[in-house]
Design a protein around this motif. Sequence first.
Motif, PDB file in Angstrom:
ATOM      1  N   HIS A   1       0.828  -1.205   0.000  1.00 30.44           N
ATOM      2  CA  HIS A   1       0.000   0.000   0.000  1.00 30.44           C
ATOM      3  C   HIS A   1       0.857   1.248   0.000  1.00 30.44           C
ATOM      4  O   HIS A   1       0.647   2.159   0.792  1.00 30.44           O
TER       5      HIS A   1
ATOM      6  N   ASN B   1       2.909   3.640   3.378  1.00 31.10           N
ATOM      7  CA  ASN B   1       2.199   3.661   4.666  1.00 31.10           C
ATOM      8  C   ASN B   1       3.187   3.685   5.814  1.00 31.10           C
ATOM      9  O   ASN B   1       4.393   3.623   5.631  1.00 31.10           O
TER      10      ASN B   1
ATOM     11  N   LEU C   1      -3.617   2.399  15.267  1.00 29.39           N
ATOM     12  CA  LEU C   1      -3.967   3.352  14.205  1.00 29.39           C
ATOM     13  C   LEU C   1      -3.621   2.791  12.838  1.00 29.39           C
ATOM     14  O   LEU C   1      -4.013   3.332  11.814  1.00 29.39           O
TER      15      LEU C   1
ATOM     16  N   ARG D   1     -15.598  12.735  20.601  1.00 29.28           N
ATOM     17  CA  ARG D   1     -14.159  12.454  20.637  1.00 29.28           C
ATOM     18  C   ARG D   1     -13.742  11.642  21.870  1.00 29.28           C
ATOM     19  O   ARG D   1     -12.601  11.706  22.308  1.00 29.28           O
TER      20      ARG D   1
ATOM     21  N   PHE E   1     -12.384   2.973  10.383  1.00 30.57           N
ATOM     22  CA  PHE E   1     -12.867   4.073   9.529  1.00 30.57           C
ATOM     23  C   PHE E   1     -11.750   5.104   9.382  1.00 30.57           C
ATOM     24  O   PHE E   1     -10.935   5.300  10.278  1.00 30.57           O
ATOM     25  N   GLY E   2     -11.754   5.790   8.263  1.00 32.47           N
ATOM     26  CA  GLY E   2     -10.791   6.868   8.037  1.00 32.47           C
ATOM     27  C   GLY E   2      -9.499   6.361   7.435  1.00 32.47           C
ATOM     28  O   GLY E   2      -9.142   5.196   7.585  1.00 32.47           O
TER      29      GLY E   2
ATOM     30  N   ARG F   1     -10.392  -1.955  -1.070  1.00 31.97           N
ATOM     31  CA  ARG F   1     -10.165  -3.254  -0.437  1.00 31.97           C
ATOM     32  C   ARG F   1     -11.328  -3.615   0.494  1.00 31.97           C
ATOM     33  O   ARG F   1     -11.721  -4.770   0.621  1.00 31.97           O
TER      34      ARG F   1
ATOM     35  N   TYR G   1     -20.903  14.179  10.392  1.00 27.95           N
ATOM     36  CA  TYR G   1     -19.606  14.198  11.078  1.00 27.95           C
ATOM     37  C   TYR G   1     -18.590  13.394  10.271  1.00 27.95           C
ATOM     38  O   TYR G   1     -17.452  13.810  10.070  1.00 27.95           O
TER      39      TYR G   1
ATOM     40  N   ASN H   1     -12.173   1.401   6.020  1.00 29.78           N
ATOM     41  CA  ASN H   1     -10.913   1.044   5.379  1.00 29.78           C
ATOM     42  C   ASN H   1     -10.746  -0.476   5.417  1.00 29.78           C
ATOM     43  O   ASN H   1     -11.658  -1.196   5.848  1.00 29.78           O
TER      44      ASN H   1
HETATM   45  C1  SDX Z   1      -4.249   1.123   7.706  1.00 31.36           C
HETATM   46  O1  SDX Z   1      -1.581   4.388   5.186  1.00 31.36           O
HETATM   47  C2  SDX Z   1      -2.011   3.257   4.786  1.00 31.36           C
HETATM   48  O2  SDX Z   1      -2.017   2.935   3.606  1.00 31.36           O
HETATM   49  C3  SDX Z   1      -2.453   2.308   5.881  1.00 31.36           C
HETATM   50  C4  SDX Z   1      -3.165   1.053   5.438  1.00 31.36           C
HETATM   51  C5  SDX Z   1      -2.237   0.102   4.705  1.00 31.36           C
HETATM   52  O3  SDX Z   1      -2.726  -0.691   3.880  1.00 31.36           O
HETATM   53  O4  SDX Z   1      -1.015   0.096   5.026  1.00 31.36           O
HETATM   54  O5  SDX Z   1      -4.245   1.380   4.573  1.00 31.36           O
HETATM   55  C6  SDX Z   1      -3.709   0.259   6.622  1.00 31.36           C
HETATM   56  O6  SDX Z   1      -3.541   1.450   8.624  1.00 31.36           O
HETATM   57  C7  SDX Z   1      -5.670   1.607   7.602  1.00 31.36           C
HETATM   58  C8  SDX Z   1      -6.080   2.533   8.792  1.00 31.36           C
HETATM   59  C9  SDX Z   1      -6.445   1.691   9.993  1.00 31.36           C
HETATM   60  N1  SDX Z   1      -6.617   2.547  11.172  1.00 31.36           N
HETATM   61  C10 SDX Z   1      -7.867   2.736  11.706  1.00 31.36           C
HETATM   62  O7  SDX Z   1      -8.910   2.276  11.244  1.00 31.36           O
HETATM   63  C11 SDX Z   1      -7.839   3.570  12.992  1.00 31.36           C
HETATM   64  C12 SDX Z   1      -8.956   4.621  12.933  1.00 31.36           C
HETATM   65  N2  SDX Z   1      -8.576   5.609  11.910  1.00 31.36           N
HETATM   66  C13 SDX Z   1      -7.899   6.769  12.332  1.00 31.36           C
HETATM   67  O8  SDX Z   1      -7.290   6.806  13.552  1.00 31.36           O
HETATM   68  C14 SDX Z   1      -7.388   7.690  11.223  1.00 31.36           C
HETATM   69  O9  SDX Z   1      -8.386   7.795  10.301  1.00 31.36           O
HETATM   70  C15 SDX Z   1      -6.090   7.307  10.545  1.00 31.36           C
HETATM   71  C16 SDX Z   1      -5.003   7.079  11.534  1.00 31.36           C
HETATM   72  C17 SDX Z   1      -6.279   6.089   9.709  1.00 31.36           C
HETATM   73  C18 SDX Z   1      -5.708   8.460   9.621  1.00 31.36           C
HETATM   74  O10 SDX Z   1      -5.368   9.525  10.448  1.00 31.36           O
HETATM   75  P1  SDX Z   1      -5.063  10.991   9.821  1.00 31.36           P
HETATM   76  O11 SDX Z   1      -4.894  10.936   8.349  1.00 31.36           O
HETATM   77  O12 SDX Z   1      -3.967  11.585  10.633  1.00 31.36           O
HETATM   78  O13 SDX Z   1      -6.431  11.735  10.055  1.00 31.36           O
HETATM   79  P2  SDX Z   1      -6.707  12.671  11.275  1.00 31.36           P
HETATM   80  O14 SDX Z   1      -6.444  11.913  12.543  1.00 31.36           O
HETATM   81  O15 SDX Z   1      -6.011  13.957  11.067  1.00 31.36           O
HETATM   82  O16 SDX Z   1      -8.294  12.868  11.137  1.00 31.36           O
HETATM   83  C19 SDX Z   1      -8.855  13.919  10.370  1.00 31.36           C
HETATM   84  C20 SDX Z   1     -10.186  14.210  11.067  1.00 31.36           C
HETATM   85  C21 SDX Z   1     -10.024  14.531  12.563  1.00 31.36           C
HETATM   86  O17 SDX Z   1     -11.126  15.318  12.945  1.00 31.36           O
HETATM   87  P3  SDX Z   1     -10.883  16.948  13.164  1.00 31.36           P
HETATM   88  O18 SDX Z   1      -9.815  17.052  14.244  1.00 31.36           O
HETATM   89  O19 SDX Z   1     -10.442  17.468  11.821  1.00 31.36           O
HETATM   90  O20 SDX Z   1     -12.246  17.431  13.610  1.00 31.36           O
HETATM   91  O21 SDX Z   1     -11.021  13.034  11.041  1.00 31.36           O
HETATM   92  C22 SDX Z   1     -11.220  12.563  12.376  1.00 31.36           C
HETATM   93  C23 SDX Z   1     -10.153  13.203  13.237  1.00 31.36           C
HETATM   94  O22 SDX Z   1     -10.614  13.322  14.590  1.00 31.36           O
HETATM   95  N3  SDX Z   1     -11.058  11.113  12.323  1.00 31.36           N
HETATM   96  C24 SDX Z   1     -11.816  10.238  12.978  1.00 31.36           C
HETATM   97  C25 SDX Z   1     -11.349   8.976  12.605  1.00 31.36           C
HETATM   98  N4  SDX Z   1     -10.323   9.094  11.726  1.00 31.36           N
HETATM   99  C26 SDX Z   1     -10.142  10.420  11.565  1.00 31.36           C
HETATM  100  N5  SDX Z   1     -12.823  10.434  13.864  1.00 31.36           N
HETATM  101  C27 SDX Z   1     -13.386   9.302  14.361  1.00 31.36           C
HETATM  102  N6  SDX Z   1     -12.997   8.041  14.033  1.00 31.36           N
HETATM  103  C28 SDX Z   1     -11.980   7.843  13.175  1.00 31.36           C
HETATM  104  N7  SDX Z   1     -11.585   6.601  12.857  1.00 31.36           N
END
Ligand code: SDX
Length: 427
Positions: A231, A234, A265, A296, A303-304, A314, A350, A359
Motif C-alpha cells: 500500500h 504507509n 492506528l 471524541r 474508519f478513516g 479493499r 460528522y 478502510n
Molecule cells: C491502515 O496508510 C495506509 O495505507 C495504511 C493502510 C495500509 O494498507 O497500510 O491502509 C492500513 O492502517 C488503515 C487505517 C487503519 N486505522 C484505523 O482504522 C484507525 C482509525 N482511523 C484513524 O485513527 C485515522 O483515520 C487514521 C489514523 C487512519 C488516519 O489519520 P489521519 O490521516 O492523521 O487523520 P486525522 O487523525 O487527522 O483525522 C482527520 C479528522 C479529525 O477530525 P478533526 O480534528 O479534523 O475534527 O477526522 C477525524 C479526526 O478526529 N477522524 C476520525 C477517525 N479518523 C479520523 N474520527 C473518528 N474516528 C476515526 N476513525
Amino acid sequence: MSEQTLTITDNRTGQTVELPIEHDTIPAIGLRQLKVQADDFGMMVYDPGYTNTASCKSRVTFVDGDRGILRYRGYPIEQLAEKSTFLEVAHLLLFGELPEASKLTDWNARVMAQTEIDQGLKALLKTFRADAHPMGILVSTVGAMSALYPDSKQVHDGQSRLQQAVRLLGQLPTAVAFAYRNQLGLPSTDPDGALGYSDNFLHMMGLSGDGEVDPVLARAMDVLFILHADHEQNCSTSALRNIASSDADPFCAIAGAIGALYGPLHGGANEAVLRMLAEIGSTKNIPAFLDKVKNREVRLMGFGHRVYKNYDPRAQIVKKIAYEVFEVTDTNPLIDIAVELEGTALEDDYFVSRRLYPNVDFYSGIIYQAMGFPVEIFPVLFALGRAPGWLAQWMELMSDAEQRIARPRQIYLGEAERPYLSMDERG
Ligand code: SDX
C-alpha cells in the motif's frame, strides 16, 4: 508549455528562488537558499506525519485516494483479487511482472521449499507465555531471523536479497502457526510443501480440524493476503525504508515495520475493530456509540484513512468475501452490527464532512473470527499479507541511486545555551 519551475519569494528579504518542478514536486533542499542572515541554516518544510512529503520515487503500488483506486504494478486490485493468487502477486510485486506459467510453477516451488523453520527459532518461540501478544512474538521472530541468517547483511547483492525474501515468505506462516499452537499447548503441524500457500497456512494453524482445509476458506485467506500485500508508503513501509536506509539487513527492517504495523492506528486496527463491535454489542447501541465518537471519547476504528478520502477499494472486496466465508462457517453476528454501523456513519455529516469511510480493517476481522482465528492474531495476518510488499519496497530502495540514509531535521524550540549548575544552585 509554461516553465516547469516554481518561483518563491521570501517576503522577509525580497529574495526569490526558482525551483524545478518534477512529478509535481519541488526539491525541498532548494529552499535552503532562502535565508535572512547569510549564516542561517536556510529554510526547511515542516510536515509532521509527512502529510504532504514524497519520501521516494516508486514503481510498486499506485493509490488514488480520491477515486478509491489501488493498483499493484499497474494491475487493479479488483482484478488481482478475482483472478490471481497470493504467491503470484508476491512475484508481481517483487519482479514487476506477472510470471509465465513455468516461472510461476518454479516460484511457487521455491517459496514452498523454504517453509521449514530453524530449531533455534522453535526454541525461541517456545519461551513465550500463553498470553504473549502474537505481534510481539512476530517482531521477535523476524528479528531472530537477522541473527539466524548473517548472509542477509549482503544487502547490495541482488541474489542475497532474493534469498532473504524467499526465506521470509516461506517461513513466516510456519513460525506464526508454530507460535500459535505452542501458546495453546498443542503440538505443531509441519508445513506441507505440496499444498498451496494459504492452504498450508490454515493446515498448520489447525483451524480446519483434522480434515482437509476447506477450499473456500483457503481462497478467502489467499485473497485477504492479496488485499494486504502492499500500500505504497504507509506507516510500516516508511519505517522499513527508514531502517533499511542505513544498510541494515531486511529482517531488522521488517521487524521494525511489524512494530509500526502493531499500532491500533495502523495494522492493529483490525483487532481494535472486533473489540469495538463486541463492545457495541447490538445494533440498538450504535447511535449512543457514534455520539461518543463525535464527542471524541472514542474513535470509530476501521474508519478513516490518510490517503483514501473515498471508499477503500479493499474494504468493498473484504465485505463480499465475508458472505462467501459465512457460506462455510457460521455467520458472524458482528457483521450485522458492522453493516449497520457503516450505514449509519455514512449518513452522518460528522463522518461525511471528514470524508471518513470504511478502510481495509473494518470488515477483515469479522472474517478472521468466523474462520476461527483469535482476535489477537488479526494484525499478524495483516503482516503475513504485507510481507511481499515490504520486501518489494526494500528491494526498490536498495536499487535507488537517489536514496540516502534517512535523517530528517527538526525545529528546535528548546533552551538556549546555559552553564552547568552545581547541586546547591539547582531547585
Ligand atoms: C491502515 O496508510 C495506509 O495505507 C495504511 C493502510 C495500509 O494498507 O497500510 O491502509 C492500513 O492502517 C488503515 C487505517 C487503519 N486505522 C484505523 O482504522 C484507525 C482509525 N482511523 C484513524 O485513527 C485515522 O483515520 C487514521 C489514523 C487512519 C488516519 O489519520 P489521519 O490521516 O492523521 O487523520 P486525522 O487523525 O487527522 O483525522 C482527520 C479528522 C479529525 O477530525 P478533526 O480534528 O479534523 O475534527 O477526522 C477525524 C479526526 O478526529 N477522524 C476520525 C477517525 N479518523 C479520523 N474520527 C473518528 N474516528 C476515526 N476513525
